[in-house]
Design an enzyme around this catalytic site. Sequence first.
Site, short mmCIF file in Angstrom:
data_model
loop_
_atom_site.label_atom_id
_atom_site.label_comp_id
_atom_site.label_asym_id
_atom_site.label_seq_id
_atom_site.Cartn_x
_atom_site.Cartn_y
_atom_site.Cartn_z
CG ASP A 1 -2.00 1.05 1.10
OD1 ASP A 1 -2.23 1.53 -0.02
OD2 ASP A 1 -2.59 1.40 2.14
CG ASP B 1 -6.05 -4.91 2.03
OD1 ASP B 1 -5.81 -4.39 3.14
OD2 ASP B 1 -6.45 -4.24 1.05
CB CYS C 1 -12.16 -25.03 11.02
SG CYS C 1 -10.77 -24.03 10.47
CB CYS D 1 -7.31 -23.74 10.23
SG CYS D 1 -7.56 -23.78 12.01
CB CYS E 1 -9.75 -26.65 13.70
SG CYS E 1 -10.46 -25.08 14.25
CG HIS F 1 -9.81 -20.58 13.49
ND1 HIS F 1 -10.34 -21.81 13.17
CD2 HIS F 1 -10.87 -19.74 13.62
CE1 HIS F 1 -11.66 -21.72 13.11
NE2 HIS F 1 -12.01 -20.47 13.38
#
Length: 412
Positions: free
Chosen positions: A96, A304, A342, A344, A347, A378
């Site tokens: 940015d 984002d 989930c 991830c 998890c 997560h």
Amino acid sequence: MIERDFGFDIVSPTNGKYPLMRAGIIHTPHGDIRTPNFNVVGTHGQVKFLPPADMHSIGAQVMLSNGYHLFRRATVISASGGLAKWSDWNGPTFTDSGGFQVMSLGSGLGKVISVDLADADDESKLREPDERLAQVDDEGVLFRDPYSSRIIKFTPELSIETQHKIGADVMMSFDELTNISDSYDYNVRALERTRRWAERGLREHIRQTELRKNRPYQALYGVLQGSYYLDLRAKAARDISEMNINGWDFDGFGLGGVLAKDNLADILTTMCEILPVNKPRHLLGLSHPDDIFVGVETGSDTFDCVAPTREARHGRIYTMDGNFNLKKSEFKDDERVLDAECDCPTCRAGHSRAELRALLKSSELSDHAMAYNLLTIHNVRFIVRLCEQIRQAIIDGYYDEYKQAFWQRYYK
RNA sequence: GCUGGGGUAGUGAAGUGGUUAAACACGGCAGACUGUAAAUCUGCUCCCUCUGGGUUCGGGGGUUCGAAUCCCUCCCCCAGCA
């Protein structure tokens, strides 16, 4: 003319209900980005509590950093081979411009960013000019570091030069993000300033690109402003997309300052209907699921936001059935994982809510760090997966069904 | 047993004769967070019938117009000495 090692391909069929919506692939020197995609924010060149290995393990495709925050290290980063290498992320990167800080350190200093149209046009909500850490004029922005009292004069040229040094695959033109409380007249002036800054930035971009011929091409997105005023949004879209200097134009577009939630779809539609179809669009700063759905439907390709990472550290946990605050006492003995469905690493490893809550509330700093890492993994995975699934649904033609199913559970 | 120090919200503490005791910190409870001044910020945290009202400074007694504060006594804690 320099070869631009950057491109965008649309891979989805056209959709009658959502004519602006698409799935695509952005090609960059550090790899392809399958869109729609959520770019993970690592302002200072690394995502807080999410090291590169974790980024890869959850399918994150892009890290977005900030030229303003990396200004003092830009030369070092450049010497180390650029942001991707320096950060050890080694994937696609965005930077940015520092334009957001014009507002966050200026008129909106110390406040939660308002997305409430009730605050619209109410200049009493603005920070007093002499209290601001960012002072805007036509030349650029004077940033004052509150800790060191150091002053930096950021101009469009310096922003682009800095971003070139940092070496991200995609850069943003230096813009002025206005506050939702700024008046229409102020927005007219700010938008004209942002247009001139975009032009100055594009000139600097041409100069820097020719200076750094031996480096991978860095794409430059022109940023559109205009607050919640649709006429200004349309003007911004025309001005920025038509900008051309000696055959050079913007490689894509940043949709900036889209803060008014009530008006999101209209603002985005107004811009994306005017922007050329064949160039990617990045919706700056939004990532709540409803925002992503609206963004995708109206033609945004990448997103984002700091929310998934920041909220993870603050104990706000994303699940398919909505969000919850892990710090609440009701999770003290909850042996379930954060989200049963989930995928991830947190998890899958079976970390329970009770365990993660205890880490988060521990007095040990090392426990906090552990919790922040596990929770950030997560939350970011949640948003990354949402984008992956939306992409698949667009390509395979079941977007509406997917959205309905998600919506019914998440916002029930 | 003697000498000294001390007992104030869940905890650590401010307050040491006079505006409505409990500042402040931690802990606890809840909320916020959208291109990161953010491992942050905000509110509540003695009790109640809560826009108000009430009780409390280890227990009891005393001095005083007035006591967490001074005195007596008892209980408890800490240190040192026996």
